[in-house]
Design a protein around this motif. Structure first.
Motif, PDB file in Angstrom:
ATOM      1  N   VAL A   1       2.432-121.314 -85.983  1.00 37.46           N
ATOM      2  CA  VAL A   1       1.297-120.729 -85.345  1.00 37.46           C
ATOM      3  C   VAL A   1       1.143-120.916 -83.791  1.00 37.46           C
ATOM      4  N   GLU A   2       1.176-122.166 -83.607  1.00 36.83           N
ATOM      5  CA  GLU A   2       1.026-122.891 -82.474  1.00 36.83           C
ATOM      6  C   GLU A   2       1.889-121.825 -81.320  1.00 36.83           C
ATOM      7  N   SER A   3       2.982-121.528 -81.716  1.00 40.50           N
ATOM      8  CA  SER A   3       4.026-120.793 -80.891  1.00 40.50           C
ATOM      9  C   SER A   3       3.373-119.431 -80.461  1.00 40.50           C
ATOM     10  N   TYR A   4       2.503-119.026 -81.333  1.00 36.94           N
ATOM     11  CA  TYR A   4       1.907-117.767 -81.019  1.00 36.94           C
ATOM     12  C   TYR A   4       0.719-117.841 -80.385  1.00 36.94           C
ATOM     13  N   THR A   5      -0.263-118.805 -80.620  1.00 36.99           N
ATOM     14  CA  THR A   5      -1.483-118.764 -80.066  1.00 36.99           C
ATOM     15  C   THR A   5      -1.895-119.657 -78.764  1.00 36.99           C
TER      16      THR A   5
END
Length: 454
Positions: A378-382
């Motif tokens: 998720v961090e790679s997206y947000t």
């Protein structure tokens, strides 16, 4: 500019004609601009919705990274008046007999009372030592009691003394209190005079009164004595913090620590619900309504396809727990045909109650646990500069280009309108001139001899 309204020569409504011609050129293009802008705005809104759903899921996943939210304990003190307690994931379920013999307290020392607290008491220094650390405060002859207290409290190297002026029927006096409880934090004070004996008379020897002795707390855990400098004790029972509130050696309280299975299950259920809500949001954002023939903002978008693929891959990952490969299905969490998660409550309850190390291992094994893997995904997206930020930058660029195109087209239409008005006005002028010539010719012919007028 010449004529811009109804043509005097031709009688035509030039303004309306030009407006109709310009609109015929302008309307289709402006409709296209508006449709493109609406589409971009819809995508921006959809990406924002996706990011929000991802953040909610990430919060649920992060909770499962720590034993604080997985290996939870409940604590009971039997409504004891003598202490409160908390227990972390390292505490072991069990019952303990607790007695509090004595509470820790700070030492209080006081100088002699004076009738006028606004007068100076002497010149020199006050030298303090607390738990092996010393500091000195210079006192001037004009310093009143409150000024001395302020100097002590504001001293940059103050090692643990609070000074206060206390007024009573006997007068006013300086009281020195150790900031920390316990016998190791006793205050040592000596006064040194530069002139006279004012400071020594007030603070040295028998003139320095002990208002409260420093004490350590004393407790008994299952009959075993423990002495501590404070009233907060975190080393008596592994993983348990006791906060002492009252002492009575004749009273015994029972501390009970137990596994909080309901809270653990609630946090896991929240994780599953957030995961399913994320998939639902992604499906809504990328769906196509066959009946209406309309597509959602991110229908067919690669960002949805890629994210869905990565989520499904991660949810099926196996994690090494004590050398054994384990997965979510062993906790009673499985996927259905739509990729969503469902919970077998009986199996999950059994795992939480009887095999907590497996539950912790699957979710919170450092780096490889599923809670960490989902968080990283998720961090790679947000994250700032991540996939969603990159996509938003693309939409911003598209919006900027559309704005430039609108401005250029508006200028082009203004130029077209001006050109048409000029052309029609020129035509109207020629028609007006022809009409004038026609009228003049008609008048001349009518004035010739032999012309018969009807």
């Amino acid at each position: 500019m010449a004529l811009t309204a109804t043509g005097i020569g031709s009688g035509l409504d030039i303004s309306n004609i030009v407006s109709v011609l310009v609109d015929a050129e302008k309307t289709p293009k402006e409709t296209l601009f508006t449709a493109t802008e609406t589409k971009i705005n819809a995508k921006v809104s959809a990406i924002g919705t996706l990011k929000s759903a991802l953040s909610t899921f990430q919060d649920a996943a992060e909770k499962l990274q720590s034993g604080e939210f997985l290996n939870i304990r409940t604590v009971s003190t039997g409504n004891s008046d003598f202490f409160t307690a908390t227990a972390d994931q390292y505490s072991q379920p069990g019952s303990y007999s607790i007695m509090v013999e004595q509470l820790a307290q700070s030492q209080k020392l006081a100088g002699i009372n004076v009738s006028d607290p606004t007068s100076g008491v002497g010149e020199g220094s006050l030298d303090f030592s607390v738990n092996g650390e010393s500091f000195s405060v210079a006192i001037s002859s004009t310093d009143k009691l409150s000024a001395i207290a302020t100097k002590i409290n504001n001293a940059s190297d103050n090692s643990g003394v609070i000074a206060t002026v206390i007024k009573s029927d006997a007068g006013s006096r300086l009281v020195f209190t150790s900031k920390e409880t316990g016998t190791e934090n006793q205050i040592t004070l000596s006064a040194t005079d530069s002139t006279g004996t004012g400071l020594s008379d007030m603070f040295n020897g028998a003139n320095l009164e002990s208002l409260q002795d420093a004490k350590d707390s004393i407790i008994y855990v299952d009959g075993q004595k423990l002495t501590s400098p404070g009233n907060t004790i975190d080393d008596a029972i592994t993983g348990v913090t006791l906060s002492l509130t009252k002492a009575d050696l004749g009273s015994t309280s029972t501390l009970t620590v137990a596994q909080d299975t309901d809270s653990v299950k609630k946090n896991i259920q929240s994780f599953v619900s957030s995961y399913n809500a994320l998939l639902t949001s992604m499906d809504t954002l990328s769906s196509f309504d066959v009946d209406k023939g309309t597509a959602s903002a991110l229908q067919g978008d690669s960002i949805i396809r890629s994210l869905e693929s990565q989520l499904r891959k991660t949810v099926s990952e196996r994690v090494s727990v004590d050398g054994v490969e384990s997965a979510l299905y062993e906790l009673g969490i499985t996927t259905d045909s739509d990729g969503k998660l469902s919970i077998d409550d009986t199996k999950l309850s059994d795992a939480v109650s009887n095999n907590m190390s497996l539950v912790e291992g699957v979710f919170s094994t450092s780096d490889t646990g599923l809670a960490y893997q989902f968080d990283d995904l998720v961090e790679s997206y947000t994250k700032s500069g991540g996939i969603i930020d990159s996509r938003n930058n693309t939409y911003t660029s598209q919006t900027s280009r559309l704005t430039d195109q609108r401005e250029a087209f508006t200028l082009k239409m203004e130029q077209l309108e001006a050109r048409l008005l000029k052309q029609f006005n020129a035509m109207d002028l020629i028609v007006s001139q022809l009409n004038t010539q026609s009228s003049s010719l008609t008048s001349s012919l009518a004035s010739l001899p032999g012309v018969v007028r009807e």
